[in-house]
Motif scaffolding. Structure first.
Motif, short mmCIF file in Angstrom:
data_model
loop_
_atom_site.label_atom_id
_atom_site.label_comp_id
_atom_site.label_asym_id
_atom_site.label_seq_id
_atom_site.Cartn_x
_atom_site.Cartn_y
_atom_site.Cartn_z
N GLY A 1 0.81 -1.21 0.00
CA GLY A 1 0.00 0.00 0.00
C GLY A 1 0.84 1.26 0.00
O GLY A 1 2.00 1.28 0.42
N ALA A 2 0.24 2.33 -0.48
CA ALA A 2 0.96 3.58 -0.54
C ALA A 2 0.46 4.56 0.52
O ALA A 2 1.12 5.53 0.82
N ASP A 3 -0.70 4.24 1.05
CA ASP A 3 -1.37 5.19 1.92
C ASP A 3 -0.90 4.99 3.37
O ASP A 3 -1.12 3.94 3.95
N ASN A 4 -0.25 5.98 3.90
CA ASN A 4 0.28 5.83 5.26
C ASN A 4 -0.83 5.69 6.29
O ASN A 4 -0.69 4.97 7.26
N ILE B 1 -1.56 -1.70 10.93
CA ILE B 1 -0.66 -2.05 12.02
C ILE B 1 -1.42 -2.11 13.33
O ILE B 1 -1.24 -3.02 14.14
N LYS B 2 -2.31 -1.14 13.50
CA LYS B 2 -3.10 -1.14 14.73
C LYS B 2 -3.97 -2.39 14.82
O LYS B 2 -4.15 -2.96 15.89
N SER C 1 9.95 7.94 6.38
CA SER C 1 10.26 9.31 6.80
C SER C 1 9.07 9.89 7.56
O SER C 1 9.17 10.95 8.17
N ALA C 2 7.96 9.18 7.52
CA ALA C 2 6.77 9.69 8.20
C ALA C 2 6.82 9.29 9.66
O ALA C 2 6.81 8.11 10.00
N MET C 3 6.87 10.28 10.52
CA MET C 3 6.98 10.01 11.94
C MET C 3 5.76 9.27 12.48
O MET C 3 5.86 8.44 13.37
N SER C 4 4.61 9.62 11.92
CA SER C 4 3.40 8.97 12.43
C SER C 4 3.44 7.47 12.17
O SER C 4 3.11 6.67 13.05
N LEU C 5 3.92 7.10 10.98
CA LEU C 5 4.01 5.68 10.65
C LEU C 5 5.08 5.01 11.50
O LEU C 5 4.87 3.92 12.04
N GLY D 1 8.49 21.92 13.92
CA GLY D 1 8.24 20.48 13.76
C GLY D 1 7.32 20.15 12.61
O GLY D 1 6.92 19.02 12.46
N ASP D 2 7.01 21.13 11.79
CA ASP D 2 6.05 20.84 10.75
C ASP D 2 6.65 19.96 9.67
O ASP D 2 6.00 19.05 9.18
N GLY D 3 7.87 20.24 9.34
CA GLY D 3 8.48 19.46 8.28
C GLY D 3 9.00 18.12 8.76
O GLY D 3 9.39 17.28 7.96
N VAL D 4 9.01 17.94 10.03
CA VAL D 4 9.67 16.76 10.56
C VAL D 4 8.90 15.49 10.24
O VAL D 4 9.45 14.51 9.81
N TRP D 5 7.63 15.54 10.45
CA TRP D 5 6.87 14.33 10.16
C TRP D 5 5.69 14.66 9.27
O TRP D 5 4.67 15.13 9.72
N THR D 6 5.88 14.43 8.02
CA THR D 6 4.77 14.63 7.12
C THR D 6 4.30 13.25 6.74
O THR D 6 4.77 12.67 5.78
N GLY D 7 3.46 12.74 7.52
CA GLY D 7 3.13 11.31 7.39
C GLY D 7 1.86 11.02 6.63
O GLY D 7 1.11 10.16 7.01
#
Lengths: 1046, 187
Positions: free
Chosen positions: A222-225, A232-233, A261-265, B180-186
């Protein structure tokens, strides 16, 4: 023409700054008028305005019928307005909901996609169980709509249907699943389904295991984070059920953690690994070691980036790890501890939760110290900061668009606060900190505490910083003061003090000393918070301690005076009851000495004391609280007796003779309270006490009780001294004015800013007087130790006049920072790298575990009886349930909560079961079968007809009639068939089957295996069926005769 | 799932209220004002997650630690753009960081639709504001996170009105959200 549009309304509001209220009332009146008009445009506009005003809290429930009217307009624009109004204003009790159903069904089946999505989006807001079932059949086909946006919204709507009426999920689920498994499906539909599955998943994870392969593919490809996060949840809830998934999941999760690179992921990957129990599952292997290190390392990175959000979520993740892997977390305690003092209260809160899990005997003092410093130094939050006292609370908002002229840049800057000022701590945060401190100190029956003197000082300090309780004016005149001090955090502090006093015998004198200082009225200004009634709850336990261990008191007379202080009658009844018990105990310890001769002086003192006690107790004999009343009456009589005895006993004449004091004072009263010592008892131990065989609880002790009580009532009413009662109930004894904090003390508080974030120095969290005492004690302890460098002695080596020294000590040079104990090892380590220190920490903590309780404090454990271990785990491991009070009872439903508990009982697996089929489905099946049977009948009929035509001449019924008949009811056609078919054996058989089947379906006992028998039975039961058929036939014949007659 | 989406300005005036449960109007107002008090008292550098407001906190203590999730709203996420606060109240099944991104998508979509959106656009076009939210979230479940599709979805419903002339000032300054806006663009 003169009607206002929404635009006009908003403009008008802006132009009526100051008297918006009036303007709104006028507008509402206009809307009421406009909405009744026949012009749909006008109606819709009025509805729009009402919806806008509803946002500000202006009720529009009265317009719900008009909402429906506009909803039925053919224009999309009107529909949209009406649907929005319905979503925003319909409530559970909206009556027109039943009427809305048809409109909803109609719009769902509309050919225009934009119209379809209106009910799709509205249904989740307005649905109720009865509607759910009927709307379902219209919704299901929408899952195959050509527009992806309709499909995805339908999926969600079906989910919300299932929430109010779980059974609807049964027919819907296979179709949703089909969509999910379809690889050609639009990705956003797949994502929406994954979202729904994730919501369903945690309720019934076992039902979703079969989907794992597909979800796994989606996770990898998938491409959608957002969707990946959801998957995952979901997997985190599935892995506990299917351990094989873990092996499969590890590689992709590791890769995501390393690469994304996505912190949320990234965060959710780590979170998933933690929550899914993956860390535990791979524990011990090299792979597990690696993944654990990777996760914790990444979390640390998040903490160090400096973004508050990342810090917050990292703390949440640490909090979940700490339960299973405390050692991993303690490697990073440096970054975590820093968060305790974060200016952001959210971060503090989660750090606080985390820290309790990290505590061990080595860092307890440092951590508790940090928290104490926070409590002491931060100003108390003013009531304006409390959301409960908010202005909007009562009045509601008045719409006023006044912010358009404020520049974006400016407004951002305005909100910035000066960061050097400690933000005020909200009260609930204070309470939480206090509870946490108590919890971490008392964990495992004080396993982590090595210095109980320190702990007692902490407790005393906690009382001073404890926030005021909500229920302030509790003791109102007549009202029974049912002030529940048990909810008060100060009571918890008191309990701790009591616990230490009881359990740790070696520090009992210190604990009693602390309790004494709390009880003393003249020290109250010092010991308690300067404002409010904070900390009062501690008195209950302090009162118990001074009574129980009265012989350890250093100032029994002062304590007794304080206990008898007239303001005490204002105390909560629970505390007062404890005080009443303590008074005779303290008195007994003062007067009970039989070694001292009964001198006139002693006699006078005792008589005076007794008089004061009697004076204090007398008014309490009519106290509204029964407990207080009973104790007061009992002791009042006892004390009167004692007073008589004291005055009746002759004193010694000259100083040579020894005269025995009255026995009542030296023997009888002390004997009431001495004897066996009280020890802690395990919860549940009481239950193990065997029931005495001869105990009879059923026979009334006094069968006349009822009568006696009545009698007493009458007597009480006729009592002469009503004035006294009146006084006791209605007149308040003067309350002393709480003297405020002195200017000096205030200065003191502001001066001691935390200087270091590395280590907590006692000076920063303990008040000067406590520190002074500690210092004096320390000096005493190391008096003979040649290696102890007394700072005072050292400095004054030149001027070593002992007199000066004594003066100096007495003056209490409290602000001496040199007095930091030199045995504090932590100071030395501070400069080393965190990693190394962490490792040491681990080593030290393991070592500490081996030599637990170094100083040899003996801590009593709970007493219990040997017997079947029926009590809960909490009593077994000695942890104290009263502190770790978890609200297990599920309270009332939370405000915004969407209850999905109904889904918990719904099994999607049991799909094939005949008896679990639901109505709608059964009906569908019936209809399908009926249609099949009908077709069969029709075919046979046509066949027969053709055969008849072949045989007969051309005067048979025309084709036109036949077509018309097809539309007729089932019965007509079928019976007609029978009629026309005559006695053809084959035809009869088929027809009979259909009839029988129909009957069976109606009785709702469709058995698959009976299908075979059905054929035979069909013939066998024909006789039974026949009468009915006859009846029908008669009807039909009449029916039939009409066209034929024509 | 998502329990509510709220938008209000710096003085607490609501601009959008969407509750995915049926709630009394007075309770809605109270909740808004509680959250506003919480949010407006926060220092600029603090994180974007609020402690639960008293109305929600009272009942949320019943969460049992045995189950990883429950229905109780436990997360209040907010972002502050120029004059407006965007708030999402959700349960534990949502990812906190992803919700922040979702708000960003919401605001960016509005910005596309209105071209340099400002609070005034949202005041005067609150139907469009609702429509945009409807493309993102249906019944508390996120149905779309792609900016393009959200914008297209709103546009198919009809022309998006422009703000009245002479009323517009600065935009919501999307980039001006802070650190922190650019840090995590998830997304």
């Amino acid at each position: 023409m003169f009607e206002k549009s929404l635009y006009d309304l908003i403009r008008g509001l802006r132009n009526h700054k100051g008297n918006e209220r009036v303007y709104i009332q006028e507008s509402l009146k206009e809307c009421r008028r406009e909405i009744k008009s026949n012009d749909m445009d006008l109606k819709a506009t009025a509805l729009m305005k009402l919806t806008y005003l509803e946002m500000f809290g202006h009720d529009m429930s009265w317009a719900s019928f008009n909402v429906l009217e506009v909803m039925s307009s053919p224009k999309y624009r009107h529909k949209r307005t009406a649907y929005l109004a319905a979503v925003q204003s319909f409530r559970r009790d909206t009556e027109v909901l039943m009427l809305a159903e048809n409109q909803l069904k109609k719009d769902i089946t509309s050919p225009t996609p934009t119209v379809i999505s209106l009910p799709l989006m509205a249904i989740p807001h307005v649905i109720n169980p009865s509607m759910a079932n009927s709307v379902l059949s219209d919704l299901l086909p929408r899952l195959n709509h050509s527009h992806a946006s309709i499909r995805k919204k339908t999926v969600v709507t079906l989910y919300r249907l299932a929430l109010v009426f779980p059974e609807t999920l049964r027919p819907a689920w296979p179709k949703i699943k089909e969509r999910l498994l379809d690889e050609g499906e639009d990705p956003s539909v797949t994502a929406a389904i994954v979202n729904v599955v994730c919501e369903l998943g945690w309720r019934r994870p076992q039902d979703f295991l079969p989907l794992a392969p597909r979800l796994f593919d989606l996770l990898v490809e998938g491409a959608d984070n957002w969707m990946k996060i959801k998957i995952i949840k979901l997997f985190a809830t599935l892995t506990p059920l299917e351990p094989r998934l873990i092996k499969k999941l590890l590689p992709p999760l590791t890769r995501l953690i390393k690469e994304t690179s996505a912190m949320s992921l990234l965060y959710e990957c780590i979170n998933g690994i933690i929550q899914g129990g993956i860390l535990e599952a791979v524990d011990g292997t090299a792979e597990g070691e690696e993944i654990a290190r990777l996760c914790v390392g990444k979390l640390r990175e998040m903490m160090e980036i400096g973004d508050a959000n990342l810090k917050y979520v990292a703390l949440l993740a640490f909090d979940k790890i700490v339960r299973s892997h405390p050692h991993l977390v303690s490697l990073h305690q440096d970054v975590i501890l820093e968060c305790i003092d974060d200016p952001d209260i959210s971060i503090r809160m989660s750090a606080l939760n985390l820290v309790v899990g990290m505590v061990n005997s080595d860092n307890l003092v440092a951590i508790a110290g940090r928290l104490m410093r926070q409590l002491r130094n931060a100003p108390v939050a003013s009531s304006a900061d409390d959301p409960a006292n908010d202005r909007g609370h009562h009045s509601g908002f008045i719409p006023a668009a006044d912010s358009d002229d404020s520049d974006a840049e400016e407004s951002l800057r305005q909100r910035e606060r000066k960061s050097n000022q400690t933000p005020p701590l909200p009260e609930d945060y204070r309470i939480k900190v206090i509870k946490r401190v108590l919890e971490m100190c008392s964990r495992d029956t004080y396993a982590n505490i090595s210095d109980f003197d320190w702990y007692i000082d902490i407790l005393v300090q906690l009382v001073r910083v404890s926030p005021a309780t909500r229920q302030t004016s509790t003791v109102e005149h007549t009202e029974i003061s049912d002030f529940d001090s048990r909810g008060d955090v100060a009571f918890d502090i008191g309990q701790e003090l009591q616990n230490v006093a009881v359990r740790v015998r070696s520090v009992r004198p210190e604990a009693v000393e602390a309790a004494q200082s709390l009880v003393l009225v003249d020290r109250r200004d010092q010991m308690f918070p300067a404002s409010g009634n904070g900390g009062q709850g501690v008195l209950e336990c302090a009162g118990w301690i001074v009574g129980e261990y009265a012989n350890l008191l250093s100032k029994p007379d002062a304590v007794l005076t304080s206990l008898l202080h007239p303001t005490n009658s204002q105390l909560p009844s629970r505390t007062l009851a404890i005080y009443l018990q303590a008074i005779p105990k303290v008195f007994a310890s003062i007067s009970g000495n039989e070694q001292i001769s009964w001198t006139p002086e002693r006699k006078t003192i005792i008589a005076l004391l007794l008089a004061r006690i009697v004076h204090f107790l007398e008014p309490l004999a009519t106290h509204p609280s029964l407990e207080v009343q009973e104790r007061a009456v009992e002791y009042l009589e006892l004390m009167r007796l004692a007073a008589e005895a004291a005055s009746g006993t002759a004193t010694e004449n000259s100083s040579e003779d020894f005269v025995d004091p009255p026995l009542l004072l030296t023997q009888a009263i002390p004997a009431l309270f001495t004897g066996l010592e009280l020890n802690p008892v395990a919860p549940g131990a009481q239950r193990k006490v065997p029931l005495p065989k001869d105990l009879d609880l059923d026979t009334p002790i006094n069968p006349n009780l009822h009568y006696l009580l009545q009698q007493a009532d009458i007597e009480a009413i006729s009592d002469a001294d009503e004035d006294n009662i009146y006084q006791a109930y209605n007149e308040r004894v003067g309350v002393p004015i709480e003297s405020s904090i002195t200017a000096f003390e205030r200065l003191e508080g502001s001066k001691s800013e935390p200087s270091s974030y590395q280590n907590a120095i006692e000076e920063e969290y303990l008040d000067p007087d406590i520190i002074a005492r500690r210092k004096a004690e320390r000096r005493e302890r190391y008096k003979d130790d040649p290696f102890y460098i007394d700072p005072d002695r050292d400095r004054e080596s030149g001027v070593s006049t002992p007199l000066h020294n004594i003066l100096k000590v007495n003056n209490g040079d409290e602000l001496d920072i040199d007095a930091i104990p030199i045995i504090d090892l932590d100071l030395v380590n501070k400069d080393r790298g965190a990693e190394q220190r962490g490792r040491e920490e681990v080593a030290r903590s393991t070592a500490a575990k081996q030599r637990k309780l170094r100083r040899g404090f003996e801590i009593m454990v709970d007493e219990t009886l040997e017997g079947p271990e029926e009590s809960t785990a909490s009593s077994r491991d000695g942890s104290r349930p009263d502190l770790v009070r978890s609200a297990q009872a599920r309270g009332k439903k939370s405000l915004l909560e969407v209850d999905s508990s109904g889904l918990g009982a719904l099994s999607l697996e049991g799909w094939g079961d005949g008896n679990s089929k639901l109505d709608i489905e059964r009906r569908e099946a019936e209809e399908a079968e009926m249609a099949k049977a009908l077709k069969e009948v029709e075919r046979l009929r046509l066949e027969m007809q053709r055969a008849a035509e072949r045989i007969q001449a051309k005067d048979g019924p025309a084709e036109g009639t036949l077509v018309r008949r097809k539309k007729k009811r089932v019965k007509t056609v079928k019976v007609e068939g029978a009629e026309e078919a005559g006695e053809g054996p084959k035809e009869v058989e088929g027809e009979g089957e259909a009839v029988v089947k129909k009957k069976k379906k109606k009785k709702a006992k469709p058995e698959e295996q009976e299908k075979e028998e059905g054929r035979n039975e069909g013939e066998a039961e024909e006789g039974l069926v026949k009468p009915k058929k006859k009846k029908k036939r008669r009807q039909v014949v009449m029916d039939e005769s009409v066209p034929e007659g024509n | 799932m998502i329990n509510a989406v709220l938008v209000f300005n710096n003085s607490g005036q609501p601009r959008l209220t969407k509750f995915y449960t049926q709630l009394e109007t007075s309770v809605q107002q109270r909740l808004i004002s509680e959250i506003f008090t919480l949010v407006s008292n926060r220092p600029i550098s603090s994180c974007n997650f609020l402690p639960l407001p008293p109305l929600l906190a009272n009942t949320s203590k019943s969460s049992t630690p045995t189950t990883p999730h429950n229905d109780t709203p436990s997360l209040v996420t907010y972002r502050h753009y120029a004059t407006l606060y965007f708030i999402i109240i959700s349960t534990s099944t949502e990812s906190p960081l992803a919700l922040l991104d979702l708000i960003q998508v919401f605001v960016e979509a509005l910005d596309r639709l209105f071209e340099n959106v400002c609070e005034l656009d949202l005041i005067f076009n609150f139907e469009t504001l609702h429509a945009t939210l409807g493309e993102l979230i249906v019944g508390g479940v996120v149905v779309e996170t792609q900016l393009e599709k959200v914008v297209d979805g709103v546009r198919t419903q009809g022309k998006v009105a422009k703000r009245p002339v002479n009323d517009g000032k600065g935009g919501l300054s999307l980039g001006g959200f802070g650190r922190g806006d650019g840090v995590w663009t998830g997304r």
